[in-house]
Structures are given as structure tokens and as C-alpha cells.
Design a protein around this motif. Sequence first.
Motif, PDB file in Angstrom:
ATOM      1  N   ALA A 264       5.732   2.805 -17.236  1.00 28.00           N
ATOM      2  CA  ALA A 264       6.784   2.568 -18.327  1.00 28.00           C
ATOM      3  C   ALA A 264       7.893   2.349 -17.594  1.00 28.00           C
ATOM      4  N   PRO A 265       8.476   1.347 -17.254  1.00 29.46           N
ATOM      5  CA  PRO A 265       9.749   1.027 -16.391  1.00 29.46           C
ATOM      6  C   PRO A 265      11.070   1.566 -17.114  1.00 29.46           C
ATOM      7  N   ALA A 266      11.347   2.023 -18.306  1.00 24.68           N
ATOM      8  CA  ALA A 266      12.282   2.443 -18.794  1.00 24.68           C
ATOM      9  C   ALA A 266      12.086   3.571 -19.808  1.00 24.68           C
ATOM     10  N   GLY A 267      12.437   4.876 -19.535  1.00 26.82           N
ATOM     11  CA  GLY A 267      12.521   5.865 -20.384  1.00 26.82           C
ATOM     12  C   GLY A 267      11.171   6.866 -20.555  1.00 26.82           C
ATOM     13  N   ASP A 268      11.282   7.899 -21.329  1.00 27.81           N
ATOM     14  CA  ASP A 268      10.372   8.802 -21.422  1.00 27.81           C
ATOM     15  C   ASP A 268       9.088   8.316 -22.672  1.00 27.81           C
ATOM     16  N   HIS A 269       7.935   7.977 -22.054  1.00 32.22           N
ATOM     17  CA  HIS A 269       7.111   7.652 -22.993  1.00 32.22           C
ATOM     18  C   HIS A 269       5.790   8.623 -22.610  1.00 32.22           C
ATOM     19  N   ALA A 270       5.833   9.713 -22.142  1.00 29.52           N
ATOM     20  CA  ALA A 270       4.933  10.506 -21.622  1.00 29.52           C
ATOM     21  C   ALA A 270       4.165  10.938 -22.603  1.00 29.52           C
ATOM     22  N   ALA A 271       4.617  11.284 -23.816  1.00 33.51           N
ATOM     23  CA  ALA A 271       4.146  12.093 -24.910  1.00 33.51           C
ATOM     24  C   ALA A 271       3.389  10.929 -25.983  1.00 33.51           C
ATOM     25  N   GLU A 272       3.511   9.630 -25.798  1.00 40.12           N
ATOM     26  CA  GLU A 272       2.581   8.653 -26.654  1.00 40.12           C
ATOM     27  C   GLU A 272       1.524   8.300 -26.146  1.00 40.12           C
ATOM     28  N   ASP A 273       0.670   8.164 -27.229  1.00 41.68           N
ATOM     29  CA  ASP A 273      -0.720   7.712 -27.135  1.00 41.68           C
ATOM     30  C   ASP A 273      -0.923   6.373 -26.637  1.00 41.68           C
ATOM     31  N   ALA A 274      -0.202   5.579 -27.321  1.00 38.76           N
ATOM     32  CA  ALA A 274      -0.350   4.174 -27.103  1.00 38.76           C
ATOM     33  C   ALA A 274       0.257   3.872 -25.757  1.00 38.76           C
ATOM     34  N   GLY A 275      -0.503   2.760 -25.324  1.00 37.44           N
ATOM     35  CA  GLY A 275      -0.195   2.378 -23.920  1.00 37.44           C
ATOM     36  C   GLY A 275       0.933   1.042 -23.909  1.00 37.44           C
TER      37      GLY A 275
ATOM     38  N   SER B 283       9.468  15.435 -18.597  1.00 33.59           N
ATOM     39  CA  SER B 283       8.059  15.983 -19.356  1.00 33.59           C
ATOM     40  C   SER B 283       6.964  15.638 -18.628  1.00 33.59           C
ATOM     41  N   ALA B 284       5.977  16.255 -18.880  1.00 31.42           N
ATOM     42  CA  ALA B 284       4.535  15.746 -18.557  1.00 31.42           C
ATOM     43  C   ALA B 284       3.370  16.242 -19.393  1.00 31.42           C
ATOM     44  N   TYR B 285       2.443  14.995 -19.446  1.00 34.00           N
ATOM     45  CA  TYR B 285       1.413  15.194 -20.479  1.00 34.00           C
ATOM     46  C   TYR B 285      -0.103  15.205 -19.768  1.00 34.00           C
ATOM     47  N   ALA B 286      -0.989  15.534 -20.470  1.00 27.66           N
ATOM     48  CA  ALA B 286      -2.248  15.364 -20.047  1.00 27.66           C
ATOM     49  C   ALA B 286      -3.208  15.071 -21.178  1.00 27.66           C
TER      50      ALA B 286
ATOM     51  N   PRO C  84     -16.801  18.052 -16.776  1.00 29.45           N
ATOM     52  CA  PRO C  84     -16.789  17.326 -15.477  1.00 29.45           C
ATOM     53  C   PRO C  84     -16.873  15.684 -15.926  1.00 29.45           C
ATOM     54  N   TYR C  85     -16.411  15.000 -15.034  1.00 29.98           N
ATOM     55  CA  TYR C  85     -16.506  13.789 -14.848  1.00 29.98           C
ATOM     56  C   TYR C  85     -15.450  12.814 -15.995  1.00 29.98           C
ATOM     57  N   ALA C  86     -14.467  13.667 -16.349  1.00 30.41           N
ATOM     58  CA  ALA C  86     -13.621  13.238 -17.544  1.00 30.41           C
ATOM     59  C   ALA C  86     -12.643  12.317 -17.097  1.00 30.41           C
ATOM     60  N   ASP C  87     -12.227  11.215 -17.631  1.00 35.01           N
ATOM     61  CA  ASP C  87     -11.216  10.501 -17.139  1.00 35.01           C
ATOM     62  C   ASP C  87      -9.830  10.752 -17.991  1.00 35.01           C
ATOM     63  N   LEU C  88      -8.878  11.220 -17.218  1.00 31.52           N
ATOM     64  CA  LEU C  88      -7.688  11.859 -17.726  1.00 31.52           C
ATOM     65  C   LEU C  88      -6.425  10.873 -17.119  1.00 31.52           C
ATOM     66  N   ALA C  89      -5.595  11.065 -18.234  1.00 29.02           N
ATOM     67  CA  ALA C  89      -4.304  10.349 -17.895  1.00 29.02           C
ATOM     68  C   ALA C  89      -3.143  11.365 -17.844  1.00 29.02           C
ATOM     69  N   VAL C  90      -2.612  11.325 -16.702  1.00 21.92           N
ATOM     70  CA  VAL C  90      -1.538  12.643 -16.648  1.00 21.92           C
ATOM     71  C   VAL C  90      -0.212  11.634 -16.493  1.00 21.92           C
ATOM     72  N   SER C  91       0.669  11.737 -17.445  1.00 26.91           N
ATOM     73  CA  SER C  91       1.827  10.959 -17.676  1.00 26.91           C
ATOM     74  C   SER C  91       3.024  11.876 -17.289  1.00 26.91           C
TER      75      SER C  91
ATOM     76  N   THR D 102       8.250   6.366 -16.559  1.00 22.31           N
ATOM     77  CA  THR D 102       7.180   7.159 -16.714  1.00 22.31           C
ATOM     78  C   THR D 102       5.951   6.732 -15.954  1.00 22.31           C
ATOM     79  N   HIS D 103       5.228   7.631 -15.177  1.00 17.13           N
ATOM     80  CA  HIS D 103       4.242   6.981 -14.640  1.00 17.13           C
ATOM     81  C   HIS D 103       2.809   7.737 -15.526  1.00 17.13           C
ATOM     82  N   ARG D 104       1.772   6.910 -15.742  1.00 15.48           N
ATOM     83  CA  ARG D 104       0.602   7.400 -16.483  1.00 15.48           C
ATOM     84  C   ARG D 104      -0.754   7.176 -15.222  1.00 15.48           C
ATOM     85  N   VAL D 105      -0.843   8.354 -14.822  1.00 14.40           N
ATOM     86  CA  VAL D 105      -1.698   8.336 -13.335  1.00 14.40           C
ATOM     87  C   VAL D 105      -3.260   8.591 -14.030  1.00 14.40           C
TER      88      VAL D 105
END
Length: 410
Positions: free
Chosen positions: A171-182, A94-97, A141-148, A63-66
Motif C-alpha cells: 500500500a504505497p501511502a499510509g498505514d493500512h496494516a489493520a485493514e482486512d480489505a486489500g 504498526s504490525a498485524y498478522a 501447520p501450512y497456514a497462509d498468513l499475511a503479515v502487514s 505498508t507491506h503485506r507479506v
Amino acid sequence: MRHVELPRRARRAAVALALGALAFGGVTTVPQEAAAAPAARTTPVVTWAASADRLDTAVPERTHRVVVRTSAGGSALRIRLSNAFGEQPVTFGSAYAGAVDSGAAVVPGTNRALTFRGAASVTVPAGGSVYSDPLPGTVRPYADLAVSLYVRDASGTATGHRMGLQTSYIAPAGDHAAEDAGTAYTQRTSFRYYLDAVVTDAPRGTGAVVALGDSITDGASSTADTNRRWPDFLARRLGDDRRTNVKGVANEGISGNKVLSDGAGESALKRLDRDVLSQRGLRTVILLEGVNDIKATPAPTAAAMIDGYRQIIARTHATGACAVGATVMPYQGWREWNAAGEAVRQEVNTFIRESGAFDAVIDFDTAIGDPAAPERMLPAYDSGDHLHPNDAGMQVMADTVDTRALRCGR
């Protein structure tokens, strides 16, 4: 008046409030086509972008959190995923913002699932791209977003942006897109995998400017994780300026990029359609490229450079957008500088300033150059390598832009 940055806690609260409507709007996400009805009052506008390029090997089951920062605010946020340089399809499970909290963590309650024609998963073919459905609610405007982005299946070459100057997470293993925690995001990266644009619906008439450039536009030598590239400073100016409705800013710089030939990314001529002219709400293109061509061995002639500029201008005008030319900045002291290249730079800049081919001109050369030694950058703006401006130089570049020039009336 220059914008004053809010304290980090206040910024997080503002972003969380902005995304609260996304989290608690009580509206089911619908396919993009179904959102067309209210479009009469709004305009799709790119609020963030980064040029697609070849990265490293594509890895499945991660999972990439951009992390990105918006420019124009609006509603109905959607993302564009790119597999432009992939040899094989990529499947996103899956994809989350959501709103960035701290590090890889997302502000609780803001992380929302994105869909693609109503489905949670989407497969992007080799060479292709896809937009998500819109999310109900608004983003400031100027919002810092995490796109997972959970990559369920991928092989071959990954697509993304190499020099992000912004920490993102893996996240090197599995689907963690929905998680709030890092917690699961144990790897840091400056690469921005697969995400190449974010769009919002802004008030009708709002437009966007796209900065087409090389490492100077990409932000090289500006301070990482602070959004101090010159297009970032420009976004602040446009957002604060009530006289203009150009609010979206897309940074399409690639470090090492050239106008005429491939190398660090495809040439500006090749990538123009994908990276620039395809952006939603495009009003104006600012072209700041040429120094990497000029300092190459062998270097093209000024005539060849000018022909490349004319092609970019013509193709931009064919879309109805304005083309603004920025003069090539001085770089004496950089290891590849020589008198022959300087002569080409001067001839190219004369064309940019005097030909009338561009709708407007931004004279970065004069703004950044040392009046006592015009071949060199003013020391106060020099990062130390004599090619890339420091943070102060980036600010001066943005301040040099006449915001009225971004509306040419085409």
C-alpha cells in the motif's frame, strides 16, 4: 502417502479457524518475557523464514503485506523484523498478522495487532533485528498468513528477501496494516520486506530444520505462488510423518549465493549465524551450496570448498545442531559449465559422501542426475536451463531426504 491439497475455499476456512483463537481469544497480548511461564510444555520453533539481503531504497509511509506459509503449527505466534542491511534505523508504526483470504485481502476477524514489549510501534536500529511479543491463540501447520507492516520512517537501503516466488503487496501511502480489505494494496511485489522469520510455540521436543542454500533452495524455476520449493515439499513430509518431531522448516536460500565469497547476498560463511544458527528450535542444518562457487571464474579449488564446508560443520556442531550435507547437483548444459568445474564438483561430492564430516548425507546429485550422463540433470526434472529443477525435481529432492537423518542425537 502424498499430501492432497485442499481446495482454496477449504484452505481459507481452515486457516481462519486456526486464527480464530487469535482473533477471539479474549487474552491481552503480553511482552515475550511474561509468556515464559508455560514454556515448560512448549518449545519456540521457527515455522517460516527467508534470508535477509539488500533490497532497493527504503520508503517511509507505506505498508507491506507479506504473504508466508507456516510449517510447524503452534501457539504464541511472533515475528522477527530485520534491518540487517539498513544504514539508518527503521520505525514500524504498526504490525498485524492475519489469515490470507484472496489476493491482498485478509479473512475478516483474523487480523490481529502485534506488539513489541507492549508497544504498537518499534524502531529497529541499523544492522539490528527484533522479535514481536507473542499473540495468544494457535496457528495451524501450512497456514497462509499475511503479515502487514506499516513503515512509518525509513531511509537508505531496505532489508528483505529478493526472490520470494510468492506475491506480496504494497500500500504505497499510509498505514493500512489493520485493514482486512486489500483495496489499498495496489502494488504487487515478489520482495519480502523486513520480515525474516515467524516463530510459534510448538509441543515440547519439537525441532526445526534450516535449509542453507542458493537459488535451488530458494526455489528458482519452481511455480510461483504454489509453495513448490523443495523445502516446502519437505515441510509437508515432516508434518505428515508421525515418527519425527522435526516439524519446522526454514528456507535460507539466496539465489546466486556462494559458500566462500560475497555476491548475491553475503557468503554462507558470513550469514550462517544470522540466517541459520539464530533460528529458534534449530535441530538440523541441511547444506546445499557450492555450484555458484564452482562455476565462477576464477573458481576455488576443491580443497578451499571443503575447508568452507568444514567451517560450517564446526560452527553448526558448536550450537549442538546436526549438519547434513547435500551433494552438489549436475549442471552440464548451463552456460558456465566446463570440465574443470566438473572435476571440482566430483571431488567435493566425494568429500560430502565419504569423509564422515557430516552427520548424514542427502545425495541430490544421484537423485536428480541422468544415469546415462551423470554430468547432466535428468530431463524429467530439468526446468530447461539445466541448472534448476522444475516442480517435479523439487518434489524428488524432498522425497530423497531420509527424515531419520535429521535427528543425529547431538
